[in-house]
Design a protein around this motif. Structure first.
Motif, PDB file in Angstrom:
ATOM      1  N   ALA A 255      -5.535  -0.491  -8.708  1.00  0.00           N
ATOM      2  CA  ALA A 255      -4.391   0.317  -8.277  1.00  0.00           C
ATOM      3  C   ALA A 255      -3.898  -0.131  -6.906  1.00  0.00           C
ATOM      4  N   TYR A 256      -4.821  -0.435  -6.026  1.00  0.00           N
ATOM      5  CA  TYR A 256      -4.439  -0.870  -4.686  1.00  0.00           C
ATOM      6  C   TYR A 256      -3.906  -2.303  -4.701  1.00  0.00           C
ATOM      7  N   ILE A 257      -4.395  -3.094  -5.627  1.00  0.00           N
ATOM      8  CA  ILE A 257      -3.843  -4.443  -5.781  1.00  0.00           C
ATOM      9  C   ILE A 257      -2.386  -4.371  -6.224  1.00  0.00           C
ATOM     10  N   ILE A 258      -2.095  -3.463  -7.161  1.00  0.00           N
ATOM     11  CA  ILE A 258      -0.712  -3.273  -7.617  1.00  0.00           C
ATOM     12  C   ILE A 258       0.157  -2.741  -6.482  1.00  0.00           C
ATOM     13  N   ALA A 259      -0.369  -1.768  -5.725  1.00  0.00           N
ATOM     14  CA  ALA A 259       0.384  -1.230  -4.589  1.00  0.00           C
ATOM     15  C   ALA A 259       0.663  -2.314  -3.558  1.00  0.00           C
ATOM     16  N   GLY A 260      -0.334  -3.151  -3.309  1.00  0.00           N
ATOM     17  CA  GLY A 260      -0.160  -4.254  -2.367  1.00  0.00           C
ATOM     18  C   GLY A 260       0.893  -5.237  -2.822  1.00  0.00           C
ATOM     19  N   MET A 261       0.961  -5.449  -4.138  1.00  0.00           N
ATOM     20  CA  MET A 261       1.981  -6.344  -4.666  1.00  0.00           C
ATOM     21  C   MET A 261       3.375  -5.835  -4.332  1.00  0.00           C
ATOM     22  N   PHE A 262       3.619  -4.539  -4.502  1.00  0.00           N
ATOM     23  CA  PHE A 262       4.941  -3.986  -4.202  1.00  0.00           C
ATOM     24  C   PHE A 262       5.274  -4.097  -2.712  1.00  0.00           C
ATOM     25  N   MET A 263       4.268  -3.923  -1.860  1.00  0.00           N
ATOM     26  CA  MET A 263       4.505  -4.085  -0.420  1.00  0.00           C
ATOM     27  C   MET A 263       4.873  -5.528  -0.099  1.00  0.00           C
ATOM     28  N   ALA A 264       4.170  -6.474  -0.743  1.00  0.00           N
ATOM     29  CA  ALA A 264       4.481  -7.892  -0.528  1.00  0.00           C
ATOM     30  C   ALA A 264       5.891  -8.220  -1.006  1.00  0.00           C
TER      31      ALA A 264
ATOM     32  N   THR B 286       1.795   5.691 -10.935  1.00  0.00           N
ATOM     33  CA  THR B 286       1.993   6.210  -9.571  1.00  0.00           C
ATOM     34  C   THR B 286       2.310   5.091  -8.593  1.00  0.00           C
ATOM     35  N   ALA B 287       1.518   4.029  -8.645  1.00  0.00           N
ATOM     36  CA  ALA B 287       1.731   2.904  -7.732  1.00  0.00           C
ATOM     37  C   ALA B 287       3.085   2.251  -7.959  1.00  0.00           C
ATOM     38  N   THR B 288       3.496   2.146  -9.238  1.00  0.00           N
ATOM     39  CA  THR B 288       4.774   1.517  -9.566  1.00  0.00           C
ATOM     40  C   THR B 288       5.952   2.350  -9.072  1.00  0.00           C
ATOM     41  N   ILE B 289       5.901   3.661  -9.318  1.00  0.00           N
ATOM     42  CA  ILE B 289       7.001   4.533  -8.888  1.00  0.00           C
ATOM     43  C   ILE B 289       7.164   4.492  -7.373  1.00  0.00           C
ATOM     44  N   LEU B 290       6.056   4.671  -6.650  1.00  0.00           N
ATOM     45  CA  LEU B 290       6.129   4.663  -5.188  1.00  0.00           C
ATOM     46  C   LEU B 290       6.482   3.271  -4.662  1.00  0.00           C
ATOM     47  N   GLY B 291       5.994   2.245  -5.339  1.00  0.00           N
ATOM     48  CA  GLY B 291       6.341   0.876  -4.940  1.00  0.00           C
ATOM     49  C   GLY B 291       7.817   0.597  -5.103  1.00  0.00           C
ATOM     50  N   ILE B 292       8.394   1.056  -6.208  1.00  0.00           N
ATOM     51  CA  ILE B 292       9.839   0.875  -6.440  1.00  0.00           C
ATOM     52  C   ILE B 292      10.645   1.640  -5.395  1.00  0.00           C
ATOM     53  N   ILE B 293      10.170   2.820  -5.013  1.00  0.00           N
ATOM     54  CA  ILE B 293      10.857   3.593  -3.968  1.00  0.00           C
ATOM     55  C   ILE B 293      10.866   2.807  -2.654  1.00  0.00           C
ATOM     56  N   ILE B 294       9.740   2.192  -2.312  1.00  0.00           N
ATOM     57  CA  ILE B 294       9.657   1.404  -1.082  1.00  0.00           C
ATOM     58  C   ILE B 294      10.620   0.216  -1.126  1.00  0.00           C
ATOM     59  N   ILE B 295      10.672  -0.468  -2.257  1.00  0.00           N
ATOM     60  CA  ILE B 295      11.605  -1.591  -2.397  1.00  0.00           C
ATOM     61  C   ILE B 295      13.050  -1.104  -2.321  1.00  0.00           C
TER      62      ILE B 295
ATOM     63  N   THR C 252       9.344   4.174   5.272  1.00  0.00           N
ATOM     64  CA  THR C 252       8.463   3.323   4.468  1.00  0.00           C
ATOM     65  C   THR C 252       6.996   3.594   4.789  1.00  0.00           C
ATOM     66  N   ALA C 253       6.697   3.751   6.075  1.00  0.00           N
ATOM     67  CA  ALA C 253       5.313   4.017   6.483  1.00  0.00           C
ATOM     68  C   ALA C 253       4.802   5.328   5.891  1.00  0.00           C
ATOM     69  N   ILE C 254       5.665   6.354   5.876  1.00  0.00           N
ATOM     70  CA  ILE C 254       5.272   7.654   5.309  1.00  0.00           C
ATOM     71  C   ILE C 254       4.978   7.520   3.821  1.00  0.00           C
ATOM     72  N   ILE C 255       5.866   6.856   3.098  1.00  0.00           N
ATOM     73  CA  ILE C 255       5.659   6.682   1.652  1.00  0.00           C
ATOM     74  C   ILE C 255       4.443   5.801   1.387  1.00  0.00           C
ATOM     75  N   TYR C 256       4.227   4.835   2.253  1.00  0.00           N
ATOM     76  CA  TYR C 256       3.067   3.949   2.127  1.00  0.00           C
ATOM     77  C   TYR C 256       1.773   4.733   2.230  1.00  0.00           C
TER      78      TYR C 256
ATOM     79  N   VAL D 191       1.458   7.982   1.699  1.00  0.00           N
ATOM     80  CA  VAL D 191       1.414   8.848   0.514  1.00  0.00           C
ATOM     81  C   VAL D 191       0.887   8.080  -0.690  1.00  0.00           C
ATOM     82  N   MET D 192       1.328   6.827  -0.818  1.00  0.00           N
ATOM     83  CA  MET D 192       0.895   6.004  -1.943  1.00  0.00           C
ATOM     84  C   MET D 192      -0.603   5.745  -1.892  1.00  0.00           C
ATOM     85  N   LEU D 193      -1.125   5.464  -0.699  1.00  0.00           N
ATOM     86  CA  LEU D 193      -2.555   5.215  -0.570  1.00  0.00           C
ATOM     87  C   LEU D 193      -3.380   6.446  -0.899  1.00  0.00           C
ATOM     88  N   VAL D 194      -2.840   7.624  -0.557  1.00  0.00           N
ATOM     89  CA  VAL D 194      -3.570   8.865  -0.787  1.00  0.00           C
ATOM     90  C   VAL D 194      -3.489   9.314  -2.233  1.00  0.00           C
ATOM     91  N   MET D 195      -2.315   9.144  -2.852  1.00  0.00           N
ATOM     92  CA  MET D 195      -2.076   9.703  -4.180  1.00  0.00           C
ATOM     93  C   MET D 195      -2.675   8.899  -5.318  1.00  0.00           C
TER      94      MET D 195
END
Length: 499
Positions: A122-131, A178-187, A488-492, A494-498
């Motif tokens: 899950a964190y690998i996927i989240a990291g991908m969206f940040m990258a 969850t990671a995808t939705i929040l990642g798309i929001i960040i993008i 972005t930092a706030i959503i980031y 939230v993503m790590l916690v959720m």
């Protein structure tokens, strides 16, 4: 005399110079970081999922191959953009992977703090969206790719890398969703930021990103055409003067002391940045070029305007002819050291600011010119020594070294953007040169006449308004960026916690 220099547009722009120093000085460093972080991502996943040793080695080899190939794919996919270079692609890739690794590490930390059992995938996927988000932001703003193109290129390599390192069985729907939705929001925030930041200077500045790209093209690749085109299109024709102080001795060629009203700038190879050296050559390398009481508003915006200015140096008007002068007189105050030599009709005055070398304001010149009639003088050769950084040097055998403030060597990887005298040159070498010059001058001195010439030039100057526009656009863009980063930092978090 109390002259205070208020913060202006140029200093406001210069304060952001340190942002250009964030990336490593060598692309080789970034390449090592890029491949090492890719290996770390694979290692973390393999170690926490307890795959066998063979798979471990194979996956690392495949991952390194993918990211290595990805550099060239990024370069090809960004072909035709203003700032596309393989070294820049490597820098971007390294930063993106660092953010990816940081997300994985922070994810594991939140697992420990919050007693969660979220799978590492899950964190690998989240990291991908940040990258992806970071890659998009740099591709659209720095490289100059369009929005859709930037999105496509930003997604392609990280997605391929993810598919390679994560088997299909590792994807757990709840984490993935969850990671995808929040990642798309960040993008999406990044896309909105790019639209707002690029248009922040309108209507005066059509595209903030285009200014950035033109600057980087000039600074890193010595391609000044775009930057000079922008500067010249917004410049206006003005009349400026140049003063020549010529010392002539019988049987010798004259020595020229030149005080151009135009300012040497704005930076690196752009416009009149190398003007002191051009004047030095124009006057057959028998000239000393001084800095006048001028600022960046008097910059020549392009090389073509420099050529026009140099052409006017052929037409001068004699203003004064002297064979006597006073002894030098020096006045020291807490803020200034002022050295003056009087001739029959004019004065040569050298102004050294003890606490810094920013351009002195025009009010300084006005104050002195108003005093000339009282002293029986009609001309002033007023030089800004432009020679001080930091605290005043209080030693008594100390020399006043005057600089021309050339901007041809600006753009260095220092806080100021240039190297001060003594930063890279051996101090003993410098002192020996000055000792040698002083000894030669004493042995070779003889009486001479001093003539003053004035030259009038009509050339395009950048003007203060142009810098005001850039500074205003930059300030707005920075404010938009700060808000976007905060969201972005706030959503980031939230993503790590959720997940």
């Amino acid at each position: 005399m109390n002259v205070v220099r208020e913060a202006d547009s140029v200093s406001s722009i210069h304060k952001r110079w340190f942002f250009t120093l964030i990336n490593p000085s060598s692309y080789k460093t970034s390449l090592i970081v890029y491949e090492l972080t890719a290996a770390i991502i694979v290692c973390v996943y393999q170690l926490l999922t307890h795959d066998n040793g063979l798979a471990f080695g194979i996956d690392i080899a495949i991952a390194i191959s993918v990211v290595s190939t990805g550099i060239f794919l990024d370069y090809v996919l960004l072909r035709g953009t203003p700032i596309n270079k393989i070294s820049k692609v490597i820098h971007v890739s390294a930063f993106a992977n660092l953010l990816w690794v940081m997300t994985i590490i922070l994810g594991m930390v939140t697992n420990l703090i919050l007693a969660k059992t979220t799978d590492i995938s899950a964190y690998i996927i989240a990291g991908m969206f940040m990258a992806i988000g970071l890659r998009y932001g740099i591709f659209v703003s720095v490289f100059g790719a369009g929005t859709l193109r930037s999105i496509g290129v930003a997604v392609f390599i990280p997605l391929i890398f993810l598919i390679v390192i994560l088997p299909y069985s590792a994807f757990k729907l709840s984490y993935l969703l969850t990671a995808t939705i929040l990642g798309i929001i960040i993008i999406s925030i990044g896309i909105i930021w790019s639209f707002l930041a690029d248009r922040s200077g309108r209507p005066e500045v059509k595209s903030t990103f285009q200014i950035l790209q033109a600057f980087l093209s000039a600074w890193t690749d010595n391609r000044q055409e775009r930057m000079e085109g922008i500067f010249e299109s917004r410049a206006s024709v003005n009349e400026v003067s140049t003063q020549l102080l010529v010392f002539k001795s019988p049987g010798r060629e004259g020595i020229f002391l030149i005080l151009p009203e135009v300012h040497p700038g704005p930076f690196s190879a752009i416009g009149g940045s190398n003007l002191p050296y051009r004047l030095f050559n124009f006057f057959q390398r028998r000239a000393i070029i001084f800095h006048s009481i001028s600022d960046h508003s008097l910059n020549l915006p392009s090389s073509s305007e420099v050529e026009k200015y140099l052409e006017t140096m052929k037409f001068s008007e004699l203003k004064n002819d002297d064979e006597y002068c006073s002894p030098p007189v020096q006045l020291n105050t807490p803020k200034f050291t002022i050295t003056g030599i009087a001739f029959s009709g004019f004065a040569l005055i050298l102004v050294s600011k003890n606490t810094g070398m920013e351009d002195l304001p025009f009010s300084f010149r006005t104050l002195l010119e108003d005093k000339l009639p009282e002293l029986g003088l009609h001309g002033l050769f007023l030089v800004d020594a432009h020679n001080g950084i930091g605290e005043k040097i209080s030693s008594d055998n100390m020399l006043e070294i005057i600089t021309s403030d050339t901007h041809s060597t600006s753009g260095k990887r220092t806080r100021q953007g240039y190297y001060s005298l003594g930063d890279v040159t051996n101090h003993n070498l410098i002192s020996n040169i000055f000792l040698d010059l002083s000894e030669k001058s004493q042995k070779d001195s003889q009486p001479s006449r001093c003539q003053v010439f004035h030259i009038k030039s009509k050339v395009k100057l950048m003007g203060q308004d142009q810098f005001n526009r850039y500074s205003k656009a930059l300030d707005k863009s920075m404010n938009i960026s700060k808000v976007s980063l905060a969201i972005t930092a706030i959503i980031y978090i939230v993503m790590l916690v959720m997940i």
